[in-house]
Design an enzyme around this catalytic site. Structure first.
Site, PDB file in Angstrom:
ATOM      1  N   ASP A   1       0.556  -1.408  -0.300  1.00  9.78           N
ATOM      2  CA  ASP A   1      -0.477   0.008   0.321  1.00  9.78           C
ATOM      3  C   ASP A   1       0.923   1.741   0.188  1.00  9.78           C
ATOM      4  OD1 ASP A   1      -2.128  -2.154   0.519  1.00  9.78           O
ATOM      5  OD2 ASP A   1      -1.864  -1.990   2.103  1.00  9.78           O
TER       6      ASP A   1
ATOM      7  N   GLU B   1     -11.307   0.773  -3.563  1.00  9.96           N
ATOM      8  CA  GLU B   1      -9.832   1.019  -2.687  1.00  9.96           C
ATOM      9  C   GLU B   1      -9.344   1.887  -2.976  1.00  9.96           C
ATOM     10  OE1 GLU B   1      -9.730  -2.545  -0.311  1.00  9.96           O
ATOM     11  OE2 GLU B   1      -8.084  -3.308  -1.588  1.00  9.96           O
TER      12      GLU B   1
HETATM   13  C1  6LW Z   1      -5.698  -2.060   2.227  1.00 11.28           C
HETATM   14  C2  6LW Z   1      -6.456  -2.209   0.718  1.00 11.28           C
HETATM   15  C3  6LW Z   1      -5.429  -3.385   0.472  1.00 11.28           C
HETATM   16  O1  6LW Z   1      -6.130  -1.183   3.053  1.00 11.28           O
HETATM   17  O2  6LW Z   1      -5.636  -4.594   1.139  1.00 11.28           O
HETATM   18  O3  6LW Z   1      -4.040  -3.926  -1.688  1.00 11.28           O
HETATM   19  C4  6LW Z   1      -6.009  -3.376   2.198  1.00 11.28           C
HETATM   20  N1  6LW Z   1      -5.505  -3.192  -1.000  1.00 11.28           N
HETATM   21  O4  6LW Z   1      -6.545  -0.910  -0.408  1.00 11.28           O
HETATM   22  C5  6LW Z   1      -4.407  -3.659   3.043  1.00 11.28           C
HETATM   23  O5  6LW Z   1      -3.566  -3.781   2.346  1.00 11.28           O
END
Ligand code: 6LW
Length: 511
Positions: free
Chosen positions: A24, A179
């Site tokens: 991230d 996300e």
């Molecule tokens: C993070 C989300 C994700 O918050 O996995 O790869 C979660 N993306 O964006 C935990 O790393």
């Protein structure tokens, strides 16, 4: 003439730019300096912080969350604690915003000196994960995903007060788990970059834009702008590309940092999600294009910023200096009194909290496995023991998935070097060999398929105790959001024990 076609900056670079469990990534620029942060889950201190002049060579300068008051981890495991952070620089102040899923959710911390102390947490009302900030004209906007989709609101970043209603601004292109949002402004467009598909093989980066910060946002017809889910990347050693952030360099060039993983033995990855870098150009319709075709490689043959490497990290960690570098971290809210330095050694006090415990913090200090092929070696002695006490070196994914090479006190007063595998509910002792003297060298060698465990008592004649497949403690087998840590630990059989272990050094070498 041919030579002059290769400008001096066309040196290329190697991905990942930050190897090992560094997921991230988020990046910002302050003048000529870049700063980058990663998520840290159950580890303390939290949110590793890196500095670079060229986006390729990164040096860890510390962590953003260094005090228990900023980072209450409770009983966080490998799906808990600190999720994806965002770092931004605005008007002389650095902000790091993230989620503590094991505590009160979204918060930010700030500082004017990223190498110094960061503020106490400023808690935020808008929920979801992967919060990000965007600053414009004295206003501060927050985006995250409290429902399915990306929501925007305005906040006061100093108090955390939410100044208007949260508004849903984009759902993404239909992939699961929209996300990791970030907003940027370029040439009068607001761009909203997100990730979709989940953080496994289906991961992708998509983008939308609007003339107004609160939308409506129109999806890029060429989405996704980065993914390895398609045929062109099916044989790539890099998979799961996603969770990205954009930054513009002082020379005007644009770059993307993202996470991805490197599968071993087919379809299992162990080193966690790592930080990668890709060049970005803007096409004639003002949409960003990542590395030409939306895929990345280990060897990137592209023009770069003038490269400014840091000194190579030494193989040996000496404990004589009485401090550990910022690559060393602990589990949850650790007990500093159990970690001291004595006579040039790292002196670990054994406690009854063990490596299999999901609550509390064992005496355990670790650093990331950063390379598929590596060797790690330590020399140690276990003292003041009662039967059942142990200390050693562990290849640690999390509580129920680790391989331990250790010295153990036996009922008969002798000590043995032992190799044990913890695989879910299954505990297996592979081998135990009685020792004739106190000091032991423990060594683990790793490659694509195997971890090999060895010991010596003369510092050089290593004998193998056993070898085990890597894939049983991989993310695909074990789960979690983290990656392999190499840890030094000491565990007591009961509160009555006064046991401790002295570790003389720790060597970590890429092979
Ligand atoms: C993070 C989300 C994700 O918050 O996995 O790869 C979660 N993306 O964006 C935990 O790393």
């Amino acid at each position: 003439l041919t030579l002059s076609c290769f400008s001096q900056n066309r040196q290329g670079y190697q991905n990942p730019v930050i190897p090992g469990f560094h997921p991230d990534p988020s990046v910002c620029r302050a003048g000529d300096d870049f700063y980058l942060v990663n998520s840290s889950f159950q580890y303390f201190p939290g949110v590793p912080l890196f500095h670079s002049k060229d986006l390729i060579n990164w040096e860890q300068i510390g962590h953003c969350l260094t005090r228990p008051s900023q980072l209450p981890l409770h009983d966080a495991g490998p799906w808990g604690g600190i999720y994806a952070p965002t770092i931004r620089y605005n008007d002389g102040t650095f902000y790091m915003i993230t989620t503590n899923v094991s505590d009160k959710g979204n918060f930010l911390v700030h500082t004017t000196d990223p190498r110094g102390k960061w503020s106490e947490p400023v808690w935020l009302k808008q929920g979801g994960i992967d919060p990000s900030l965007y600053f414009e004209d004295g206003k501060c906007y927050l985006v995250s995903n409290p429902g399915v989709g990306i929501y925007l609101c305005e906040i006061n970043p100093k108090t955390g007060e939410q100044l208007n209603e949260s508004k849903r601004i984009w759902n993404g292109t239909g992939g699961r788990h929209p996300e990791g949002p970030h907003i940027y402004k370029k040439d009068d467009w607001y761009y909203l970059l997100i990730s979709e598909g989940g953080t496994e093989y289906g991961h992708k980066v998509t983008i939308a834009r609007s003339r107004h910060i609160d939308g409506p946002y129109d999806s890029n017809p060429a989405n996704p702008i980065l993914t390895h889910i398609n045929k062109n990347a099916q044989d790539s050693p890099i998979q799961g590309t996603g969770h990205a952030d954009l930054v513009q360099a002082p020379d005007g060039s644009w770059w993307m940092v993202c996470l991805a993983f490197r599968p071993q033995c087919g379809t299992h990855h162990l080193l966690g999600r790592e930080t990668f870098l890709a060049p970005v150009r803007w096409d004639k319709n003002a949409w960003p294009v990542v590395n030409g075709d939306g895929s990345i490689a280990l060897k990137m043959g592209v023009s770069t910023l003038p490269q400014q490497p840091f000194a190579k990290k030494p193989v040996r960690t000496e404990f004589k200096n009485k401090e550990l570098g910022s690559e060393w971290v602990y589990l949850r809210n650790y007990h500093p009194e159990n970690y001291t330095f004595a006579s040039g050694n790292l002196h670990l006090k054994a406690t009854p909290i063990g490596l299999n415990d999901w609550k509390g913090s064992p005496t355990f200090v670790c650093r990331r496995q950063e390379h598929i092929d590596f060797t790690a070696t330590t020399s140690m002695q276990l003292k003041k023991v009662i039967a059942g006490d142990e200390a050693g070196l562990t290849v640690y994914m999390f509580e129920s998935s680790h391989y331990d090479l250790f010295v153990k006190q036996l009922e008969n007063g002798k000590q043995a070097v032992s190799l044990r595998y913890q695989l879910g509910e299954l505990t297996h002792t592979e081998k135990e060999i009685i020792l004739s003297q106190g000091k032991v060298q423990l060594r683990v060698r790793g490659n694509n398929e195997l971890y090999m465990f060895e010991y010596a008592t003369d510092g050089k004649t290593f004998k193998e105790l056993g070898r085990m497949n890597t894939r049983y403690i991989s993310t695909e087998t074990a789960g979690g959001f983290t990656g392999i840590m190499l840890g030094l630990y000491a565990t007591a059989s009961s509160d009555a024990s006064k046991a401790y272990a002295d570790f003389e050094y720790f060597d970590y070498e890429k092979k």
